[in-house]
Design a protein around this motif. Structure first.
Motif, PDB file in Angstrom:
ATOM      1  N   PRO A 197     -62.206  31.048  21.290  1.00 26.27           N
ATOM      2  CA  PRO A 197     -63.101  31.057  22.461  1.00 26.27           C
ATOM      3  C   PRO A 197     -62.547  30.318  23.670  1.00 26.27           C
ATOM      4  O   PRO A 197     -62.861  30.658  24.814  1.00 26.27           O
ATOM      5  N   ARG A 198     -61.696  29.328  23.442  1.00 27.30           N
ATOM      6  CA  ARG A 198     -61.151  28.550  24.555  1.00 27.30           C
ATOM      7  C   ARG A 198     -60.207  29.347  25.431  1.00 27.30           C
ATOM      8  O   ARG A 198     -60.017  29.015  26.614  1.00 27.30           O
ATOM      9  N   VAL A 199     -59.607  30.390  24.881  1.00 29.43           N
ATOM     10  CA  VAL A 199     -58.639  31.174  25.663  1.00 29.43           C
ATOM     11  C   VAL A 199     -59.162  32.578  25.965  1.00 29.43           C
ATOM     12  O   VAL A 199     -58.448  33.384  26.564  1.00 29.43           O
ATOM     13  N   SER A 200     -60.378  32.846  25.575  1.00 32.22           N
ATOM     14  CA  SER A 200     -60.955  34.164  25.843  1.00 32.22           C
ATOM     15  C   SER A 200     -61.180  34.358  27.347  1.00 32.22           C
ATOM     16  O   SER A 200     -61.547  33.422  28.060  1.00 32.22           O
ATOM     17  N   LYS A 201     -60.951  35.583  27.818  1.00 31.83           N
ATOM     18  CA  LYS A 201     -61.191  35.916  29.228  1.00 31.83           C
ATOM     19  C   LYS A 201     -62.636  36.352  29.477  1.00 31.83           C
ATOM     20  O   LYS A 201     -63.017  36.607  30.617  1.00 31.83           O
ATOM     21  N   ASN A 211     -63.876  19.699  20.838  1.00 32.06           N
ATOM     22  CA  ASN A 211     -62.797  20.229  20.008  1.00 32.06           C
ATOM     23  C   ASN A 211     -63.182  20.281  18.536  1.00 32.06           C
ATOM     24  O   ASN A 211     -62.670  21.108  17.780  1.00 32.06           O
ATOM     25  N   GLU A 212     -64.097  19.382  18.118  1.00 34.45           N
ATOM     26  CA  GLU A 212     -64.550  19.388  16.736  1.00 34.45           C
ATOM     27  C   GLU A 212     -65.154  20.732  16.340  1.00 34.45           C
ATOM     28  O   GLU A 212     -65.120  21.124  15.172  1.00 34.45           O
ATOM     29  N   VAL A 213     -65.693  21.443  17.314  1.00 32.82           N
ATOM     30  CA  VAL A 213     -66.319  22.740  17.046  1.00 32.82           C
ATOM     31  C   VAL A 213     -65.260  23.824  16.878  1.00 32.82           C
ATOM     32  O   VAL A 213     -65.333  24.647  15.966  1.00 32.82           O
ATOM     33  N   TYR A 214     -64.256  23.810  17.753  1.00 31.40           N
ATOM     34  CA  TYR A 214     -63.229  24.857  17.714  1.00 31.40           C
ATOM     35  C   TYR A 214     -62.258  24.693  16.549  1.00 31.40           C
ATOM     36  O   TYR A 214     -61.648  25.672  16.104  1.00 31.40           O
ATOM     37  N   ASN A 215     -62.104  23.482  16.049  1.00 35.93           N
ATOM     38  CA  ASN A 215     -61.099  23.217  15.021  1.00 35.93           C
ATOM     39  C   ASN A 215     -61.598  23.425  13.595  1.00 35.93           C
ATOM     40  O   ASN A 215     -60.891  23.111  12.638  1.00 35.93           O
ATOM     41  N   VAL A 216     -62.804  23.947  13.449  1.00 31.76           N
ATOM     42  CA  VAL A 216     -63.393  24.161  12.127  1.00 31.76           C
ATOM     43  C   VAL A 216     -63.741  25.637  11.952  1.00 31.76           C
ATOM     44  O   VAL A 216     -64.197  26.287  12.902  1.00 31.76           O
ATOM     45  N   GLU A 217     -63.521  26.172  10.757  1.00 32.94           N
ATOM     46  CA  GLU A 217     -64.001  27.518  10.435  1.00 32.94           C
ATOM     47  C   GLU A 217     -65.410  27.371   9.859  1.00 32.94           C
ATOM     48  O   GLU A 217     -65.594  26.782   8.796  1.00 32.94           O
ATOM     49  N   TRP A 218     -66.385  27.921  10.551  1.00 34.16           N
ATOM     50  CA  TRP A 218     -67.787  27.708  10.199  1.00 34.16           C
ATOM     51  C   TRP A 218     -68.272  28.737   9.190  1.00 34.16           C
ATOM     52  O   TRP A 218     -68.089  29.936   9.375  1.00 34.16           O
ATOM     53  N   ASP A 219     -68.902  28.247   8.139  1.00 29.77           N
ATOM     54  CA  ASP A 219     -69.456  29.131   7.118  1.00 29.77           C
ATOM     55  C   ASP A 219     -70.838  29.641   7.509  1.00 29.77           C
ATOM     56  O   ASP A 219     -71.219  30.765   7.181  1.00 29.77           O
ATOM     57  N   ILE A 220     -71.582  28.797   8.230  1.00 26.32           N
ATOM     58  CA  ILE A 220     -72.921  29.163   8.701  1.00 26.32           C
ATOM     59  C   ILE A 220     -73.077  28.666  10.134  1.00 26.32           C
ATOM     60  O   ILE A 220     -72.680  27.542  10.458  1.00 26.32           O
ATOM     61  N   ILE A 221     -73.648  29.496  10.991  1.00 28.52           N
ATOM     62  CA  ILE A 221     -73.953  29.100  12.372  1.00 28.52           C
ATOM     63  C   ILE A 221     -75.416  29.439  12.649  1.00 28.52           C
ATOM     64  O   ILE A 221     -75.851  30.571  12.402  1.00 28.52           O
ATOM     65  N   MET A 222     -76.138  28.464  13.151  1.00 24.86           N
ATOM     66  CA  MET A 222     -77.540  28.657  13.528  1.00 24.86           C
ATOM     67  C   MET A 222     -77.661  28.535  15.047  1.00 24.86           C
ATOM     68  O   MET A 222     -77.300  27.506  15.620  1.00 24.86           O
ATOM     69  N   VAL A 223     -78.169  29.591  15.701  1.00 26.89           N
ATOM     70  CA  VAL A 223     -78.375  29.551  17.148  1.00 26.89           C
ATOM     71  C   VAL A 223     -79.865  29.356  17.409  1.00 26.89           C
ATOM     72  O   VAL A 223     -80.656  30.293  17.303  1.00 26.89           O
ATOM     73  N   ASP A 224     -80.233  28.116  17.714  1.00 27.52           N
ATOM     74  CA  ASP A 224     -81.624  27.777  18.011  1.00 27.52           C
ATOM     75  C   ASP A 224     -81.698  26.982  19.314  1.00 27.52           C
ATOM     76  O   ASP A 224     -82.634  26.210  19.537  1.00 27.52           O
ATOM     77  N   ALA A 225     -80.713  27.155  20.165  1.00 27.83           N
ATOM     78  CA  ALA A 225     -80.607  26.487  21.453  1.00 27.83           C
ATOM     79  C   ALA A 225     -79.487  27.195  22.214  1.00 27.83           C
ATOM     80  O   ALA A 225     -78.735  27.971  21.614  1.00 27.83           O
ATOM     81  N   PRO A 226     -79.352  26.962  23.527  1.00 29.39           N
ATOM     82  CA  PRO A 226     -80.144  26.068  24.368  1.00 29.39           C
ATOM     83  C   PRO A 226     -81.505  26.650  24.750  1.00 29.39           C
ATOM     84  O   PRO A 226     -81.904  27.692  24.225  1.00 29.39           O
ATOM     85  N   THR A 227     -82.166  25.967  25.677  1.00 25.56           N
ATOM     86  CA  THR A 227     -83.477  26.403  26.148  1.00 25.56           C
ATOM     87  C   THR A 227     -83.381  27.815  26.721  1.00 25.56           C
ATOM     88  O   THR A 227     -82.420  28.149  27.404  1.00 25.56           O
TER      89      THR A 227
END
Length: 305
Positions: A197-201, A211-227
Motif C-alpha cells: 500500500p505504501r507504493v501504490s499509485k 510501519n507496524e501495520v505494513y510489516n505484518v501479514e494480517w490473518d484477520i482485519i476488522m474495519v469498524d472505523a474511521p467515522t
C-alpha cells in the motif's frame, strides 16, 4: 470505532463473559491435553507384539492382580493445574463489573468469533478503538492485535483503562462526501495493481499508517472505523480498499476481512467493489465477512473473481 452513546445491554454482557470463559476453558484444555496414543497403546498393536514380548514381560512385569480386575498398562495422568492468563482474567473482571458493553451485537460478534476460534492466536488488525477492543485482544490471546484510531484523546482515554492494548493514531486524508469520486478512481487500473500500500499509485491506498501495520501479514482485519456518518467525516473508503490490498499482497494464504455498518451506503458499496462479492462469505445484521486469498502467486489472478 468510538461509540456515539453508551450501551448497557445486560444480556450481551453476560454472553461476552461466557465467550471469555469458553476461551479460558479451551486454553486450559489445550495445556492439559495428552494425545491418546501416547498413554493408551492400540489393542491391535499390543496383540501383534505380545508373542515376541511374552517371556520378557513375564520377568519384568507382575501379572494382573486378578481376573476380575482388568490390568491397566498405564495409570491416568493427573492434569497439571494451569494458571489463568492475566490478560484473560483482566478481561473477565472488566466485563463482569462494567455497565458498558461492546458496540456490536451478539450475532455480529459471533461471525468474527467463529473465525477467531479457528485462527487464534493470530495477527489481527482492527480499524477503530472502542469499548470492545479489550474483548478482541483477549479473544486473540497469545496473538498480536493492533488498533488504529483517528482520535488521539480517545486513545489516551482507553489506554488509561487498558494500557496493554497496542493502538496507534492515524490521520485519514479523505472526506465522506468524496466517496463517489473515490469510487470512480478506484475503478481505474492503478487501483487494480496488487502492491505494498505504501507504493501504490491508487489514491484510495492508505500510505500513512504506522510501519507496524505494513510489516505484518494480517490473518484477520476488522474495519469498524474511521467515522463515517456525516459528510465531513473521513469515511471508510480508504480503510476498506487498503484492507483488501493488504490481504491480496500477503505472501500466501488468505485473510478474513470484516466490515461493520454495511447498512450504510459507503460500507456497502466499497466492500462489494474492493473486497469483492466473489470473496463474500457471510452477512449478519450490520457486519459482512469476506475471505481474500493472496494474489502474489499466481500473479494472473484477477482483482475480483
Amino acid at each position: 470505532m468510538r461509540p456515539s452513546k453508551t450501551q448497557a445491554s445486560i444480556s450481551l454482557k453476560l454472553i461476552l463473559i461466557c465467550f471469555l470463559c469458553l476461551l479460558l476453558h479451551l486454553l486450559v484444555f489445550k495445556s492439559n491435553f495428552t494425545p491418546f496414543k501416547e498413554n493408551h497403546p492400540s489393542p491391535i498393536l499390543e496383540t501383534h507384539e505380545s508373542n515376541s514380548r511374552t517371556t520378557q514381560l513375564s520377568k519384568e512385569q507382575p501379572p494382573p492382580p486378578s481376573s476380575s480386575s482388568p490390568y491397566c498398562p498405564s495409570q491416568p495422568i493427573t492434569p497439571t493445574p494451569t494458571k489463568t492468563p492475566a490478560f484473560i482474567a483482566q478481561a473477565l473482571l472488566h466485563y463482569a463489573t462494567t455497565n458498558i458493553t461492546p458496540q456490536q451485537t451478539f450475532n455480529e460478534i459471533s461471525v468474527s468469533m467463529r473465525v477467531l476460534q479457528k485462527k487464534a492466536p493470530c495477527n489481527f488488525l482492527v480499524f477503530g478503538l472502542g469499548y470492545d477492543s479489550f474483548m478482541w485482544a483477549a479473544l486473540n490471546h497469545g496473538g498480536r492485535t493492533i488498533f488504529l484510531e483517528e482520535d488521539q484523546s480517545w486513545i489516551e482515554q482507553i489506554k488509561k483503562k487498558h494500557p496493554t492494548l497496542e493502538s496507534y493514531y492515524v490521520v485519514y486524508g479523505t472526506k465522506l462526501h468524496q466517496a463517489d469520486e473515490l469510487m470512480e478512481i478506484g475503478m481505474g487500473e492503478d487501483c487494480k495493481i496488487v502492491v505494498d500500500p505504501r507504493v501504490s499509485k491508487c489514491k484510495l491506498s492508505l500510505k500513512g499508517l504506522p510501519n507496524e501495520v505494513y510489516n505484518v501479514e494480517w490473518d484477520i482485519i476488522m474495519v469498524d472505523a474511521p467515522t463515517g456518518y456525516h459528510d465531513e467525516a473521513p469515511g471508510r473508503m480508504g480503510a476498506i480498499y487498503t484492507a483488501g490490498l493488504m490481504a491480496r499482497n500477503r505472501e500466501d494464504g488468505e485473510t478474513d476481512v470484516f466490515v461493520h455498518d454495511v447498512d450504510r451506503v459507503v460500507e456497502d458499496k466499497f466492500s462489494k467493489a474492493f473486497l469483492c462479492e466473489g470473496y463474500f462469505r457471510k452477512e449478519e445484521e450490520k457486519i459482512r465477512h469476506f475471505t481474500i486469498p493472496s494474489h502474489r502467486n499466481p500473479s494472473e489472478r484477477p482483482f475480483c473473481p
